[in-house]
Design a protein around this motif. Structure first.
Motif, mmCIF file in Angstrom:
data_model
loop_
_atom_site.group_PDB
_atom_site.id
_atom_site.type_symbol
_atom_site.label_atom_id
_atom_site.label_comp_id
_atom_site.label_asym_id
_atom_site.label_seq_id
_atom_site.Cartn_x
_atom_site.Cartn_y
_atom_site.Cartn_z
ATOM 1 N N GLU A 15 0.652 -1.387 -0.066
ATOM 2 C CA GLU A 15 0.159 -0.112 -0.070
ATOM 3 C C GLU A 15 0.967 1.163 -0.158
ATOM 4 O O GLU A 15 0.501 2.299 -0.642
ATOM 5 C CB GLU A 15 -0.948 -0.118 1.020
ATOM 6 C CG GLU A 15 -2.016 -1.027 1.065
ATOM 7 C CD GLU A 15 -2.782 -1.392 2.354
ATOM 8 O OE1 GLU A 15 -3.986 -1.653 2.386
ATOM 9 O OE2 GLU A 15 -2.304 -0.795 3.559
ATOM 10 N N VAL A 16 1.816 1.301 0.883
ATOM 11 C CA VAL A 16 2.809 2.383 0.774
ATOM 12 C C VAL A 16 3.395 2.499 -0.685
ATOM 13 O O VAL A 16 3.431 3.818 -1.044
ATOM 14 C CB VAL A 16 4.052 2.051 1.937
ATOM 15 C CG1 VAL A 16 5.206 3.178 1.467
ATOM 16 C CG2 VAL A 16 3.503 2.249 3.314
ATOM 17 N N LEU A 17 3.967 1.443 -1.587
ATOM 18 C CA LEU A 17 4.232 1.690 -2.608
ATOM 19 C C LEU A 17 3.201 2.311 -3.715
ATOM 20 O O LEU A 17 3.659 3.328 -4.704
ATOM 21 C CB LEU A 17 4.802 0.276 -3.475
ATOM 22 C CG LEU A 17 6.078 -0.335 -2.741
ATOM 23 C CD1 LEU A 17 6.371 -1.411 -3.252
ATOM 24 C CD2 LEU A 17 7.406 0.744 -2.782
ATOM 25 N N THR A 18 2.092 1.970 -3.525
ATOM 26 C CA THR A 18 0.937 2.377 -4.463
ATOM 27 C C THR A 18 0.817 3.858 -3.963
ATOM 28 O O THR A 18 0.640 4.666 -4.804
ATOM 29 C CB THR A 18 -0.466 1.737 -4.069
ATOM 30 O OG1 THR A 18 -0.066 0.441 -4.502
ATOM 31 C CG2 THR A 18 -1.180 2.201 -4.839
ATOM 32 N N TRP A 19 0.741 4.171 -2.593
ATOM 33 C CA TRP A 19 0.625 5.648 -2.347
ATOM 34 C C TRP A 19 1.809 6.371 -2.778
ATOM 35 O O TRP A 19 1.609 7.564 -3.245
ATOM 36 C CB TRP A 19 0.600 5.786 -0.731
ATOM 37 C CG TRP A 19 1.095 7.244 -0.082
ATOM 38 C CD1 TRP A 19 0.100 8.107 -0.026
ATOM 39 C CD2 TRP A 19 2.349 7.400 0.330
ATOM 40 N NE1 TRP A 19 0.814 9.262 0.553
ATOM 41 C CE2 TRP A 19 2.245 8.843 0.840
ATOM 42 C CE3 TRP A 19 3.541 6.850 0.533
ATOM 43 C CZ2 TRP A 19 3.375 9.546 1.564
ATOM 44 C CZ3 TRP A 19 4.613 7.665 1.381
ATOM 45 C CH2 TRP A 19 4.670 8.855 1.581
ATOM 46 N N SER A 20 3.057 6.106 -2.612
ATOM 47 C CA SER A 20 4.219 6.720 -3.305
ATOM 48 C C SER A 20 4.018 6.912 -4.580
ATOM 49 O O SER A 20 4.458 7.905 -5.101
ATOM 50 C CB SER A 20 5.437 5.906 -2.851
ATOM 51 O OG SER A 20 6.682 6.547 -3.420
ATOM 52 N N ARG A 21 3.696 5.801 -5.374
ATOM 53 C CA ARG A 21 3.687 5.940 -7.065
ATOM 54 C C ARG A 21 2.479 6.927 -7.387
ATOM 55 O O ARG A 21 2.841 7.859 -8.302
ATOM 56 C CB ARG A 21 3.219 4.385 -7.495
ATOM 57 C CG ARG A 21 2.921 4.665 -9.065
ATOM 58 C CD ARG A 21 4.107 5.278 -9.720
ATOM 59 N NE ARG A 21 5.063 4.051 -10.018
ATOM 60 C CZ ARG A 21 6.104 4.183 -10.488
ATOM 61 N NH1 ARG A 21 6.682 5.514 -11.135
ATOM 62 N NH2 ARG A 21 7.121 3.420 -10.681
ATOM 63 N N GLY A 61 5.749 0.135 -14.904
ATOM 64 C CA GLY A 61 6.941 1.379 -14.516
ATOM 65 C C GLY A 61 7.810 0.958 -13.315
ATOM 66 O O GLY A 61 8.610 2.037 -13.151
ATOM 67 N N GLY A 62 7.812 0.068 -12.735
ATOM 68 C CA GLY A 62 8.645 -0.188 -11.695
ATOM 69 C C GLY A 62 8.054 -0.164 -10.675
ATOM 70 O O GLY A 62 6.954 0.284 -10.108
ATOM 71 N N LYS A 63 8.637 -0.427 -9.336
ATOM 72 C CA LYS A 63 8.404 -0.393 -7.820
ATOM 73 C C LYS A 63 8.140 0.879 -7.320
ATOM 74 O O LYS A 63 7.630 1.278 -6.499
ATOM 75 C CB LYS A 63 8.877 -1.385 -7.063
ATOM 76 C CG LYS A 63 8.627 -2.659 -7.291
ATOM 77 C CD LYS A 63 9.483 -3.740 -6.400
ATOM 78 C CE LYS A 63 11.161 -3.679 -6.599
ATOM 79 N NZ LYS A 63 11.592 -4.024 -8.063
ATOM 80 N N ALA A 64 9.309 1.737 -7.759
ATOM 81 C CA ALA A 64 9.514 3.188 -7.100
ATOM 82 C C ALA A 64 9.770 3.049 -5.635
ATOM 83 O O ALA A 64 9.296 3.719 -4.883
ATOM 84 C CB ALA A 64 8.285 4.137 -7.507
ATOM 85 N N LEU A 65 10.684 2.197 -5.381
ATOM 86 C CA LEU A 65 11.024 1.914 -4.109
ATOM 87 C C LEU A 65 11.754 3.270 -3.520
ATOM 88 O O LEU A 65 11.322 3.592 -2.272
ATOM 89 C CB LEU A 65 11.984 0.526 -3.767
ATOM 90 C CG LEU A 65 12.640 0.369 -2.384
ATOM 91 C CD1 LEU A 65 11.522 0.360 -1.601
ATOM 92 C CD2 LEU A 65 13.437 -0.827 -2.700
ATOM 93 N N ARG A 66 12.578 3.657 -4.287
ATOM 94 C CA ARG A 66 13.578 4.968 -3.832
ATOM 95 C C ARG A 66 12.706 6.030 -3.471
ATOM 96 O O ARG A 66 12.868 6.615 -2.364
ATOM 97 C CB ARG A 66 14.589 4.940 -4.666
ATOM 98 C CG ARG A 66 15.686 3.702 -4.618
ATOM 99 C CD ARG A 66 16.340 3.749 -6.128
ATOM 100 N NE ARG A 66 17.065 2.458 -6.037
ATOM 101 C CZ ARG A 66 16.482 1.417 -6.590
ATOM 102 N NH1 ARG A 66 15.158 1.178 -6.807
ATOM 103 N NH2 ARG A 66 17.316 0.048 -6.463
ATOM 104 N N PRO A 67 11.791 6.263 -4.340
ATOM 105 C CA PRO A 67 10.833 7.710 -3.905
ATOM 106 C C PRO A 67 10.265 7.176 -2.613
ATOM 107 O O PRO A 67 9.864 8.108 -1.795
ATOM 108 C CB PRO A 67 9.922 7.545 -5.243
ATOM 109 C CG PRO A 67 10.738 7.041 -6.144
ATOM 110 C CD PRO A 67 11.628 6.049 -5.418
#
Length: 341
Positions: A15-21, A61-67
């Motif tokens: 859920e955090v990854l979705t929020w961040s994205r 588009g990838g996980k966007a973990l770093r953001p």
């Protein structure tokens, strides 16, 4: 042992990854949209926004973990995630700059379930698009001051040094485990650590918080690379977007492979003989994967990842984070290390 309060109503790692994205994407598209047309087309294709002709696409588009790490680190020290969005965009641009170049250097033909940018647009064009992303990253970070710019510059140099070592390892037969770990600390750990550093700086955290979150990110980065290397051998192509045994076909000196080669076992010696061949046949790849496992490389990397996760969570806990983002950073770390392969 220090623990983090988990009674916060925090979101799961996914859920955090979705929020961040969702928070990141508009600003990321705006940053890429300002590039010259040729580079914008390649970058947008790489991010999965459109096909090679510029027609809209819904590719991964990838996980966007770093953001996500940057945004949560800002919140963990009491700041606002929205203030850290340019930081999140910057570290995501740097990450994808490295991926565009990495695909060229490794001659990888598939990323995120589609042909890599260099196979579609050409080697030179893909390299230039990556360079453009790097330049835009520093432009976005400039308003945060010289300290932030130095943090990112140092991380990029460490990443490049790690990538350089990774390439040299392919030509050497004497790479030891310590060298391989140092390579991974630069290639992956540096940018994850910097993502947390920059987020905490944007959130105006105390220096001790910035330092601890940096160590959390670096430990998580090395754990991430261990798991990524396991995925590079045993990962499901439907999940990874790359062919099965892709790292073995390139004879990469990944962490589990190097551990296997230095295991002193019969399986390790047989793997060494295979890796000294000019090319590995497709039919030999499953056997090479079996040798890595029999020599203990698979178990070693998993054990290292688990230990690094424990260390990362300790650094996070003693950073005295705001409870909910602290819990979410912990959940994100566990999600990264417990990926299936």
């Amino acid at each position: 042992m220090t623990t983090i309060d988990t009674s916060t109503g925090a979101r799961t790692g996914a859920e955090v990854l979705t929020w961040s994205r969702n928070l990141l994407d508009p600003a990321l598209r705006e940053a890429v949209g300002g590039l010259p047309e040729s580079m914008r087309l390649i970058a947008g294709y790489h991010f999965g926004w459109w096909d090679e002709h510029g027609r809209p696409s819904t590719s991964d588009g990838g996980k966007a973990l770093r953001p996500a790490l940057a945004l949560l680190s800002a919140r963990a020290v009491g700041g606002d995630a929205e203030v850290a969005v340019p930081v999140g965009v910057a570290v995501e641009l740097v990450h994808n700059f490295s991926l565009l170049h990495d695909d060229v250097m490794d001659r990888d033909t598939t990323r995120r379930h589609r042909p890599t940018a260099w196979t579609v647009f050409g080697t030179g064009a893909a390299i230039l698009a990556g360079d453009a992303l790097l330049c835009r990253a520093f432009e976005l970070l400039a308003p945060f001051g010289q300290t932030a710019l130095r943090v990112l510059s140092t991380a990029v140099i460490d990443l490049l040094e790690g990538q350089s070592a990774d390439l040299k390892f392919e030509e050497r037969g004497d790479v030891d485990t310590a060298e391989c770990v140092r390579m991974a600390e630069g290639k992956t750990g540096a940018l994850l650590g910097a993502s947390c550093t920059l987020g905490a700086l944007a959130g105006e955290g105390r220096q001790d918080q910035v330092d601890r979150l940096t160590e959390y990110g670096r430990a998580l980065g090395l754990a991430f690379q261990h798991i990524d290397d396991l995925l590079g051998i045993w990962g499901d192509p439907e999940v990874t977007g790359k062919p099965v045994h892709s790292d073995l076909s390139n004879r990469k000196k990944s962490l589990p492979v190097v551990a296997a080669l230095h295991s002193g076992t019969d399986a390790g010696r047989e793997l060494d003989a295979l890796y000294r061949k000019e090319n590995l046949d497709v039919a030999e790849l499953p056997h090479a994967a079996e040798l890595v496992e029999r020599a203990g490389g698979r178990a070693w990397s998993q054990e290292q990842a688990d230990a690094l996760l424990t260390g990362a969570l300790h650094h996070l806990a003693v950073s005295d984070p705001v409870p909910r983002p602290g819990t979410e950073l912990a959940a994100l770390a566990k999600l990264v290390v417990r990926r299936r392969y």
